[in-house]
Enzyme design. Structure first.
Site, PDB file in Angstrom:
ATOM      1  N   GLU A 135       0.698  -1.204   0.026  1.00 56.85           N
ATOM      2  CA  GLU A 135      -0.117  -0.013   0.069  1.00 56.85           C
ATOM      3  C   GLU A 135       0.875   1.209  -0.085  1.00 56.85           C
ATOM      4  O   GLU A 135       0.463   2.424   0.369  1.00 56.85           O
ATOM      5  CB  GLU A 135      -1.112   0.043   1.359  1.00 56.85           C
ATOM      6  CG  GLU A 135      -2.142  -0.771   0.885  1.00 56.85           C
ATOM      7  CD  GLU A 135      -3.238  -0.647   1.996  1.00 56.85           C
ATOM      8  OE1 GLU A 135      -4.394  -1.176   1.829  1.00 56.85           O
ATOM      9  OE2 GLU A 135      -2.945  -0.238   3.193  1.00 56.85           O
ATOM     10  N   GLY A 216      -8.544 -17.643   4.456  1.00 56.67           N
ATOM     11  CA  GLY A 216      -9.790 -17.523   5.242  1.00 56.67           C
ATOM     12  C   GLY A 216     -10.140 -18.679   6.266  1.00 56.67           C
ATOM     13  O   GLY A 216      -9.155 -19.149   7.112  1.00 56.67           O
ATOM     14  N   ASP A 246      -4.310  -8.941   7.993  1.00 57.83           N
ATOM     15  CA  ASP A 246      -3.460  -8.138   8.429  1.00 57.83           C
ATOM     16  C   ASP A 246      -3.102  -8.530  10.016  1.00 57.83           C
ATOM     17  O   ASP A 246      -1.798  -8.507  10.460  1.00 57.83           O
ATOM     18  CB  ASP A 246      -4.019  -6.704   8.700  1.00 57.83           C
ATOM     19  CG  ASP A 246      -3.999  -5.840   7.405  1.00 57.83           C
ATOM     20  OD1 ASP A 246      -3.279  -6.426   6.332  1.00 57.83           O
ATOM     21  OD2 ASP A 246      -4.651  -4.882   7.008  1.00 57.83           O
TER      22      ASP A 246
HETATM   23  P1  ADP Z   1      -7.382 -11.886   3.685  1.00 65.48           P
HETATM   24  O1  ADP Z   1      -8.598 -11.023   4.226  1.00 65.48           O
HETATM   25  O2  ADP Z   1      -5.902 -11.097   3.385  1.00 65.48           O
HETATM   26  O3  ADP Z   1      -7.509 -12.671   2.459  1.00 65.48           O
HETATM   27  P2  ADP Z   1      -7.827 -14.204   4.992  1.00 65.48           P
HETATM   28  O4  ADP Z   1      -9.206 -14.090   4.929  1.00 65.48           O
HETATM   29  O5  ADP Z   1      -7.081 -15.336   4.413  1.00 65.48           O
HETATM   30  O6  ADP Z   1      -7.080 -12.900   4.664  1.00 65.48           O
HETATM   31  O7  ADP Z   1      -7.525 -14.452   6.544  1.00 65.48           O
HETATM   32  C1  ADP Z   1      -6.069 -14.409   7.122  1.00 65.48           C
HETATM   33  C2  ADP Z   1      -6.019 -15.457   8.257  1.00 65.48           C
HETATM   34  O8  ADP Z   1      -7.311 -15.440   9.032  1.00 65.48           O
HETATM   35  C3  ADP Z   1      -6.603 -17.067   7.758  1.00 65.48           C
HETATM   36  O9  ADP Z   1      -5.599 -17.685   7.413  1.00 65.48           O
HETATM   37  C4  ADP Z   1      -7.055 -17.678   8.969  1.00 65.48           C
HETATM   38  O10 ADP Z   1      -6.142 -18.152   9.876  1.00 65.48           O
HETATM   39  C5  ADP Z   1      -7.833 -16.596   9.628  1.00 65.48           C
HETATM   40  N1  ADP Z   1      -9.264 -16.479   9.559  1.00 65.48           N
HETATM   41  C6  ADP Z   1     -10.052 -15.641   8.486  1.00 65.48           C
HETATM   42  N2  ADP Z   1     -11.248 -15.951   8.686  1.00 65.48           N
HETATM   43  C7  ADP Z   1     -11.625 -16.741   9.599  1.00 65.48           C
HETATM   44  C8  ADP Z   1     -12.590 -17.314  10.229  1.00 65.48           C
HETATM   45  N3  ADP Z   1     -13.865 -17.281   9.522  1.00 65.48           N
HETATM   46  N4  ADP Z   1     -12.690 -18.244  11.054  1.00 65.48           N
HETATM   47  C9  ADP Z   1     -11.216 -18.703  11.600  1.00 65.48           C
HETATM   48  N5  ADP Z   1     -10.123 -17.756  11.212  1.00 65.48           N
HETATM   49  C10 ADP Z   1     -10.180 -17.298  10.034  1.00 65.48           C
END
Ligand code: ADP
Length: 297
Positions: A135, A216, A246
């Site tokens: 960013e 995620g 983050d």
């Molecule tokens: P970004 O928003 O950068 O795409 P992610 O959505 O992959 O990042 O989320 C990063 C990390 O946060 C994941 O690898 C997971 O460990 C954790 N995480 C994200 N969403 C969830 C969820 N709904 N439940 C549990 N852990 C989560």
């Protein structure tokens, strides 16, 4: 931590405005954001001693952008103040069905140069684990990677065109599915038709020493010369996943700085990021130091 700091200004509206339309909003909230600042706060909450290198404007938004970092004891002596330039701002509209429209004005974040990074490094401001994101201008990211005295954690989000040597110096490169594919393209590879795990393997083959891919609620992949491994996510009832990525990056960096290996650091980060999805907001949802974190599956 070298990166962006923003103020997110969020208005709730009954529906997103159309072209030329004026609508009445129902609430307005200003909160600190920006990937650099988010990750700096997460690293601090995860126990690290953090210095933030970035830029704000000489406006009323600057104290808001930095308020959580200041309250958490992050060293802000290397934050530059730009005269006549706005602090980075994200203008966000959210409607009743949680659809949103966002305009990001980089402001001071976009003014960071390689020369600024030189000045910070000359003053001893670039030490320990250096964490970078996409960013701020690529020239500042590239110089920080070049001058980092030790480990560089590179979160290529959003994807910006950095030289190949910046990606192959990443230890680790942290990306989500989409960023991983784009990073592979930057390294001369073709992600078409590759699944997530194959993309991670291709990034290693292209010369990145360590890769973490976040997925995620499905968790993450961790990969190095000894292969690709899965880190599960914690099973939690997610309220708001904004800023989870983050939180994860900041927590990985904090654990690596404390001497943990990559597997231990990513497992901790998955727990920390799970803690960050339990409440609404970005920085305001990050677990406090010493908080009990959700367990992995
Ligand atoms: P970004 O928003 O950068 O795409 P992610 O959505 O992959 O990042 O989320 C990063 C990390 O946060 C994941 O690898 C997971 O460990 C954790 N995480 C994200 N969403 C969830 C969820 N709904 N439940 C549990 N852990 C989560």
């Amino acid at each position: 931590m070298v990166g962006s700091t923003n103020v997110d200004v969020t208005a709730t509206v009954p529906r997103l405005p159309g072209r030329g339309e004026t609508l009445l909003g129902t609430s307005l909230v200003s909160s600190p954001g920006g990937k650099g600042a988010n990750q700096a706060l997460a690293a601090s909450r995860a126990g690290a001693s953090v210095r933030f290198v970035g830029a704000v404007g000489d406006d009323d938004a600057a104290p808001t952008a930095l308020c959580h970092l200041r309250a958490d004891g992050v060293d802000l002596s290397t934050v530059l103040t730009r005269e006549g330039v706005p602090t980075g701002t994200a203008l966000i509209w959210v409607d009743d069905s949680a659809e949103n429209s966002i305009v990001v004005v980089p402001g001071a974040n976009g003014s960071l140069t390689a020369a600024d990074v030189d000045t910070v490094a000359d003053g001893g401001g670039l030490e320990g684990v250096v964490v970078l994101q996409g960013e701020i201008p690529a020239e500042a990211v590239t110089r920080a990677a070049e001058l980092a005295p030790g480990r560089v954690v590179m979160n290529l989000a959003p994807v910006i065109e950095v030289p190949t040597r910046v990606l192959t110096a990443a230890d680790p490169l942290i990306v989500n599915e989409h960023e991983g594919a784009e990073a592979l393209r930057l390294l001369g590879g073709s992600p078409e038709g590759l699944g997530e795990e194959a993309t991670v393997a291709a990034l290693l083959a292209a010369g990145v020493p360590n890769v973490v891919m976040t997925l995620g609620a499905r968790g993450a992949f961790v990969a190095d010369a000894s292969g690709v491994r899965t880190v599960p996510a914690a099973r939690v009832r997610a309220v708001d996943t904004t800023g989870a990525g983050d939180a994860f990056v900041g927590a990985v960096a904090a654990r690596l700085a404390a001497g943990a290996g990559l597997d231990e650091a990513t497992s901790y980060a998955a727990r920390f990021a799970a803690g960050a999805v339990l409440a609404a907001g970005t920085q305001s949802s990050y677990p406090q130091r010493g908080a009990t974190l959700p367990e992995l599956r």
